[in-house]
Scaffold this motif. Structure first.
Motif, PDB file in Angstrom:
ATOM      1  N   SER A   1       0.822  -1.252   0.182  1.00 58.88           N
ATOM      2  CA  SER A   1      -0.072   0.053  -0.077  1.00 58.88           C
ATOM      3  C   SER A   1       0.898   1.150  -0.116  1.00 58.88           C
ATOM      4  O   SER A   1       2.037   1.163   0.462  1.00 58.88           O
ATOM      5  CB  SER A   1      -0.873  -0.091   1.158  1.00 58.88           C
ATOM      6  OG  SER A   1      -1.878  -1.025   1.198  1.00 58.88           O
TER       7      SER A   1
ATOM      8  N   PRO B   1      -3.526 -11.134  -6.936  1.00 56.53           N
ATOM      9  CA  PRO B   1      -4.003  -9.828  -7.414  1.00 56.53           C
ATOM     10  C   PRO B   1      -3.120  -8.748  -6.580  1.00 56.53           C
ATOM     11  O   PRO B   1      -3.001  -7.406  -7.224  1.00 56.53           O
ATOM     12  CB  PRO B   1      -5.298  -9.801  -7.122  1.00 56.53           C
ATOM     13  CG  PRO B   1      -5.810 -11.058  -7.262  1.00 56.53           C
ATOM     14  CD  PRO B   1      -4.619 -11.998  -6.649  1.00 56.53           C
ATOM     15  N   LEU B   2      -2.899  -8.683  -5.542  1.00 57.50           N
ATOM     16  CA  LEU B   2      -2.092  -7.841  -4.822  1.00 57.50           C
ATOM     17  C   LEU B   2      -0.744  -7.723  -5.373  1.00 57.50           C
ATOM     18  O   LEU B   2      -0.414  -6.267  -5.595  1.00 57.50           O
ATOM     19  CB  LEU B   2      -1.897  -8.410  -3.298  1.00 57.50           C
ATOM     20  CG  LEU B   2      -3.042  -8.228  -2.285  1.00 57.50           C
ATOM     21  CD1 LEU B   2      -2.823  -8.862  -1.094  1.00 57.50           C
ATOM     22  CD2 LEU B   2      -3.977  -7.013  -2.387  1.00 57.50           C
TER      23      LEU B   2
ATOM     24  N   LEU C   1       0.130  -7.986  -8.475  1.00 59.99           N
ATOM     25  CA  LEU C   1      -0.054  -7.299  -9.861  1.00 59.99           C
ATOM     26  C   LEU C   1      -0.632  -5.970  -9.834  1.00 59.99           C
ATOM     27  O   LEU C   1      -0.649  -5.501 -11.054  1.00 59.99           O
ATOM     28  CB  LEU C   1      -0.979  -8.351 -10.556  1.00 59.99           C
ATOM     29  CG  LEU C   1      -0.495  -9.856 -10.567  1.00 59.99           C
ATOM     30  CD1 LEU C   1      -1.262 -10.532 -11.862  1.00 59.99           C
ATOM     31  CD2 LEU C   1       1.158  -9.740 -11.152  1.00 59.99           C
ATOM     32  N   ASP C   2      -1.398  -5.538  -8.823  1.00 64.06           N
ATOM     33  CA  ASP C   2      -1.805  -4.246  -8.919  1.00 64.06           C
ATOM     34  C   ASP C   2      -1.100  -3.390  -7.484  1.00 64.06           C
ATOM     35  O   ASP C   2      -1.852  -3.312  -6.450  1.00 64.06           O
ATOM     36  CB  ASP C   2      -3.330  -4.198  -8.452  1.00 64.06           C
ATOM     37  CG  ASP C   2      -4.048  -2.991  -8.733  1.00 64.06           C
ATOM     38  OD1 ASP C   2      -3.282  -1.856  -9.281  1.00 64.06           O
ATOM     39  OD2 ASP C   2      -5.162  -2.928  -8.111  1.00 64.06           O
ATOM     40  N   THR C   3       0.092  -2.775  -7.884  1.00 64.72           N
ATOM     41  CA  THR C   3       0.696  -2.258  -6.803  1.00 64.72           C
ATOM     42  C   THR C   3       0.605  -0.658  -7.057  1.00 64.72           C
ATOM     43  O   THR C   3       0.528  -0.338  -7.962  1.00 64.72           O
ATOM     44  CB  THR C   3       2.109  -2.839  -6.838  1.00 64.72           C
ATOM     45  OG1 THR C   3       2.765  -2.397  -7.849  1.00 64.72           O
ATOM     46  CG2 THR C   3       2.083  -4.056  -6.540  1.00 64.72           C
ATOM     47  N   ASP C   4       1.250   0.036  -5.713  1.00 65.32           N
ATOM     48  CA  ASP C   4       1.405   1.322  -5.825  1.00 65.32           C
ATOM     49  C   ASP C   4       2.384   1.812  -6.883  1.00 65.32           C
ATOM     50  O   ASP C   4       3.621   1.054  -7.097  1.00 65.32           O
ATOM     51  CB  ASP C   4       1.919   1.963  -4.473  1.00 65.32           C
ATOM     52  CG  ASP C   4       2.127   3.308  -4.319  1.00 65.32           C
ATOM     53  OD1 ASP C   4       1.240   4.203  -4.421  1.00 65.32           O
ATOM     54  OD2 ASP C   4       3.733   3.577  -4.344  1.00 65.32           O
TER      55      ASP C   4
ATOM     56  N   ALA D   1       0.689 -11.192 -16.663  1.00 66.12           N
ATOM     57  CA  ALA D   1       1.205  -9.644 -16.293  1.00 66.12           C
ATOM     58  C   ALA D   1       2.432  -9.211 -17.043  1.00 66.12           C
ATOM     59  O   ALA D   1       2.678  -7.911 -16.948  1.00 66.12           O
ATOM     60  CB  ALA D   1       1.291  -9.272 -14.722  1.00 66.12           C
TER      61      ALA D   1
END
Length: 328
Positions: A65, A93-94, A96-99, A124
């Motif tokens: 985060s 999914p965490l 692959l979808d990062t800050d 990805a």
């Protein structure tokens, strides 16, 4: 130290990198390169590592985060193949979808275990660093050449062939030797530089073979044996060192516990040798020692003409001595 070609220390560091393969040395080095590259861009970057087998989704979410204070982050998920199946749908999914300020690295052995994680990360389109074991000699030769370039050196084909013959297949040893030779030679490695390095190792090679054999380190003993034979250390000298190593362990183990300084005169050896042999004696049993003593006795005859190939007899003896250490 310059990075290997295609490593994580190239100018553009991908937001997602997959380190895949089962060669421990290459894995360690790839992760180190990635860490160094991120810190080179931002010395204040936070570096976090987590083991996939035990990491909780909440923990990973916190690591990935956005920070309240901003700043770069490197998050490494080790052993992704161990991620429990029940957590794959939550954790992948965490990753692959990062800050945007986070750099994520997923390390996976690449086998069938945890293949769902591997496939999902690959979809990805991450940067990928291959770390597979090198079973072919030509791959190891290419690795040697790349290591020499990594340390800003050059090596002739003849020197590379001589070096590979002596070092063997251990990538960590190949890398360490390449680094030392580049430093010792001023950057240009030829056959003479390899021979000089061999001679330096040969000064203690007979005892180095014995030291590794009696503690059960087959790879180390065989590597040192090849160094010794390659620079012309007589087979008889190496056989004598092996016999001395086994006999010393047997004598010290037979003497039982006690102050090395008091035991040394009775055993006819210096205290330091008693201390070292006592350390080496761990794991040996009486049956194993009897077997090893028989091996070195036969080896003495082999290297004095009984064996058609003394080098083969030595390597066989080294392996048998190391194996005898585990006899019960």
């Amino acid at each position: 130290m310059p990075p290997a070609a295609g490593s994580a220390a190239d100018p553009a560091i991908a937001p997602l990198t997959l380190v895949v393969g089962d060669e421990e040395f290459l894995i360690s080095r790839a992760l180190e390169d990635l860490r160094n590259a991120v810190l080179a861009e931002d010395p204040d970057a936070e570096v976090h590592e987590a083991e996939a087998g035990v990491v909780e989704p909440a923990e990973l979410l916190q690591l990935l985060s956005p920070s309240l204070f901003g700043g770069r982050r490197l998050v490494v998920l080790r052993s992704a193949q161990d991620l429990p199946a029940a957590r794959v749908q939550t954790i992948v999914p965490l990753l692959l979808d990062t800050d945007p300020d986070s750099t994520v690295v997923v390390q996976h052995l690449g086998g069938a275990k945890g293949k769902a994680v591997l496939d999902a990360v690959r979809k990805a389109k991450p940067a990928e660093i291959a770390c597979a074991k090198m079973s072919r000699a030509e791959d190891r030769r290419a690795f040697l050449r790349s290591e020499v370039r990594r340390f800003r050196g050059r090596i002739t084909p003849e020197a590379a062939a001589a070096l590979m013959e002596a070092v063997g297949s251990d990538l960590r040893e190949i890398s360490a030797t390449a680094a030392q030779l580049v430093g010792d030679s001023g950057g240009s490695i030829d056959v003479d530089a390899v021979a000089a390095y061999h001679r330096g190792k040969a000064e203690v090679s007979g005892f180095a073979v014995a030291d590794q054999a009696v503690v059960g380190n087959v790879a180390g003993a065989v590597t040192n044996l090849r160094w010794a034979l390659n620079v012309g250390v007589p087979a008889v000298v190496i056989a004598d060192a092996l016999a001395d190593g086994v006999r010393t362990v047997a004598r010290v183990l037979g003497a039982g516990p006690g102050d090395p300084f008091r035991l040394a005169p009775a055993l006819g050896m210096p205290p330091w040798k008693v201390k070292r042999a006592r350390t080496q004696a761990g794991g040996w049993t009486e049956p194993g020692l009897r077997h090893a003593l028989g091996v070195v006795a036969a080896l003495n005859a082999d290297v004095k003409g009984a064996a058609a190939d003394p080098a083969y007899a030595l390597e066989s003896a080294v392996r048998r001595i190391a194996a005898a250490r585990s006899e019960r």
